[in-house]
Structures are given as C-alpha cells and as structure tokens.
Motif scaffolding. Structure first.
Motif, PDB file in Angstrom:
ATOM      1  N   ILE A  70       0.936 -10.773  -3.567  1.00 13.94           N
ATOM      2  CA  ILE A  70      -0.454 -10.880  -4.001  1.00 13.94           C
ATOM      3  C   ILE A  70      -0.906  -9.549  -4.585  1.00 13.94           C
ATOM      4  O   ILE A  70      -0.437  -8.486  -4.180  1.00 13.94           O
ATOM      5  CB  ILE A  70      -1.377 -11.273  -2.821  1.00 13.94           C
ATOM      6  N   VAL A  71      -1.814  -9.614  -5.528  1.00 14.66           N
ATOM      7  CA  VAL A  71      -2.372  -8.389  -6.108  1.00 14.66           C
ATOM      8  C   VAL A  71      -3.379  -7.818  -5.118  1.00 14.66           C
ATOM      9  O   VAL A  71      -4.307  -8.513  -4.670  1.00 14.66           O
ATOM     10  CB  VAL A  71      -3.038  -8.677  -7.467  1.00 14.66           C
ATOM     11  N   PHE A  72      -3.196  -6.553  -4.762  1.00 14.90           N
ATOM     12  CA  PHE A  72      -4.059  -5.897  -3.774  1.00 14.90           C
ATOM     13  C   PHE A  72      -4.441  -4.537  -4.341  1.00 14.90           C
ATOM     14  O   PHE A  72      -3.656  -3.587  -4.293  1.00 14.90           O
ATOM     15  CB  PHE A  72      -3.324  -5.760  -2.441  1.00 14.90           C
ATOM     16  N   ASN A  73      -5.648  -4.476  -4.893  1.00 10.07           N
ATOM     17  CA  ASN A  73      -6.101  -3.267  -5.558  1.00 10.07           C
ATOM     18  C   ASN A  73      -6.592  -2.252  -4.533  1.00 10.07           C
ATOM     19  O   ASN A  73      -7.674  -2.409  -3.962  1.00 10.07           O
ATOM     20  CB  ASN A  73      -7.220  -3.617  -6.556  1.00 10.07           C
ATOM     21  N   ILE A  74      -5.806  -1.227  -4.307  1.00  9.84           N
ATOM     22  CA  ILE A  74      -6.123  -0.245  -3.273  1.00  9.84           C
ATOM     23  C   ILE A  74      -7.408   0.512  -3.596  1.00  9.84           C
ATOM     24  O   ILE A  74      -8.204   0.828  -2.697  1.00  9.84           O
ATOM     25  CB  ILE A  74      -4.934   0.712  -3.073  1.00  9.84           C
TER      26      ILE A  74
END
Length: 305
Positions: A227-231
C-alpha cells in the motif's frame, strides 16, 4: 489491599468466562468496521489539536493522563487521598515504564498545558492536592465517547454508556471503578507485546492507526503488493517529525511486522493485524465489564449540568 487502593471492576466469572467474552467480540462480524471507525475518529481527534500529541503522545504520557483521572476519582468516591505529585509518580514508577524524574516532568507538563490544577490552597505539613481541569475532563469525556461509539457496534453496553456519558457522576464513577485497569487496559493498543514497536514510541500508536486504516482502505491486490504510505503526510497528521515516522516503520520492518517492497510501499503482515484485533477485543471486553458495573451503580440518569 491497603486503604485508598481501588480494586479493579468486578467481572462476572472466572478467567474462562472472560476469555469467552473476548472471543465473542473478537469474532463479531462488525468488529473490523468498528475498529476502522474507532481508528478514524481517534486520529481525527488527535490531529485536531497539536497539544494532544504532546500530552498523550507516548505510552508514559498516556499512562499519566489516565492515572491522574483515576487518582482524582478516588477522592471523589472517598476511596483515597486523591491526586498528588508523589502518588502520581508512585503509579508511573510502579508500572515500570519510567524513572521518578521523568514522572515528575510529565506531571509538570500536565500542569503547564493547563490539564492539572491545584485543588485548594496549600497547607503546612500536607501534600498539595491537585485535580484535573475542566479542559482535561472534556478531553477525557470526548475520548471515552470514541471508545463507547466503537463498543456500541459490538456490544449493547456501548449504546447504554453513550446515553449515560453526559449524566452527573458517570465519568467520576467510571474512573474510580476502573482502578488499575485504567493503567493497564484503557490504552487500546498497549495490550499486545507484538505492538510494542509502535506504542512504546512517541507518536507510534497513531502511526499504527494510520497504517491500519491505509491497509483496510486498499484493494486486495494493493494489500498483497504494498500500500502507498506517505510518511510526510503521516508525520504532518500526527504532529511528529518525518524521521520519527521513518524510524517507527523501520523498527516495525526489522521486527517482521511490515515489509517494504519499495520506499513508498508497505505490506502489513498478518500477525500485526491479528495483534491489533486481539488488543481491541480485549480492551472492549474490559470496557464493557467496567461500564456495566458503573451503570448499575448510578442512582439515576440525570443529565449533567
């Protein structure tokens, strides 16, 4: 048990009964949706005011927040001397999470942000008593409402608690009855050792909630591949630095709780999701048992003034 020490809320049965209650909630068909709604409301509540992150941003400060409430509730129920610096420090030290120096520093932080105030003038030869401010009590009531709304999805006790939450004496009675369980169980994700990589770190509990929400919202293919997880966005939402979020994710990856197919993608491991569900189910079970006792003890459901 010494005078002034509050017993945990009584449970209707032995360990086998409690295990059965936990299993019932753990396998309730509405539990996944209840957890999602709970995490969403918790992260939105936390994001709304930056001060909340500093007051309850890690395990030690969350412990101090709830412990202060139940120590004050002791005196309201005439079960103990109430909230003092030494009593709060004793509780925090006994839990094993911190030194007495840090415990005192957290107490002074709570005073500095206006969450704890003096309960009357000081008297020679006596420890100064303190009490939660109206601001702290409002925040605690708001957070209890989030718990009860989620609990209502899997137990009728949650619906009864929501109806009673704004009545005179409910919160004071709840905090008194919860006793030591408020230290050990009211923090929903601090039940499972597997989750320590998150909940023991500053802002980690909320990072975990955002991660679980991102996983639940993704389609099955993205869950398997990453999954895309924008820190950067998560750091902004949790009022935490980007390096801190990166350290939390890196520690979780090293522990095998997540995988990193790429710098921007994360795969959440099944044991992590199972630990979250187990922790929430156990907390909901405790919350329901405590709340049943409180509701039975309320003399009348008169609206709070």
């Amino acid at each position: 048990m010494t005078k002034g020490e509050i017993q945990p809320a009584a449970r209707p049965g032995d360990g086998a009964f409690v295990a059965a209650q936990i299993a019932e909630i753990r396998h309730h068909p509405a539990l996944p949706a209840a957890i999602d709604a709970f995490f969403l409301s918790m992260t939105e509540h936390q994001k709304a005011q930056r001060v909340r992150r500093f007051v309850i941003g890690d395990r030690g400060r969350r412990l101090a927040f709830w412990a202060a409430l139940y120590l004050d509730a002791e005196s309201r129920q005439q079960l103990g001397p109430g909230l003092t610096v030494n009593r709060l420090c004793d509780v925090l030290q006994a839990h094993g999470d911190m030194s007495r120096g840090r415990a005192r520093a957290i107490f002074h932080l709570l005073r500095h942000v206006g969450f704890i105030e003096r309960a009357g003038p000081s008297e020679a030869g006596k420890h100064q008593a303190f009490r939660p401010s109206e601001r702290m009590l409002r925040m605690a009531t708001d957070r209890l409402a989030l718990f009860f709304r989620a609990l209502a999805e899997v137990s009728p006790v949650g619906r009864s608690a929501l109806a009673a939450l704004q009545t005179d004496g409910f919160c004071a009675l709840f905090f008194a009855r919860v006793g030591k369980l408020i230290v050990d169980g009211i923090r929903p994700l601090d039940r499972e050792p597997l989750l320590a990589e998150f909940v023991s770190r500053d802002g980690g509990e909320y990072v975990l909630m955002h991660l679980c929400l991102a996983h639940s919202r993704a389609d099955p293919v993205a869950r398997r591949k990453g999954i895309v997880f924008n820190i950067t966005e998560i750091a902004r939402a949790t009022h935490t630095s980007r390096p801190q979020v990166s350290r939390i994710i890196a520690a979780a990856a090293e522990a095998g709780l997540v995988a990193r197919p790429s710098r921007a993608e994360i795969v959440v491991a099944e044991p992590l999701l199972a630990a979250v569900n187990d922790a929430i189910a156990a907390t909901f079970t405790d919350l329901a048992a405590i709340t049943e006792v409180v509701l039975a003890d309320l003399p009348a459901l008169s609206p709070a003034r």
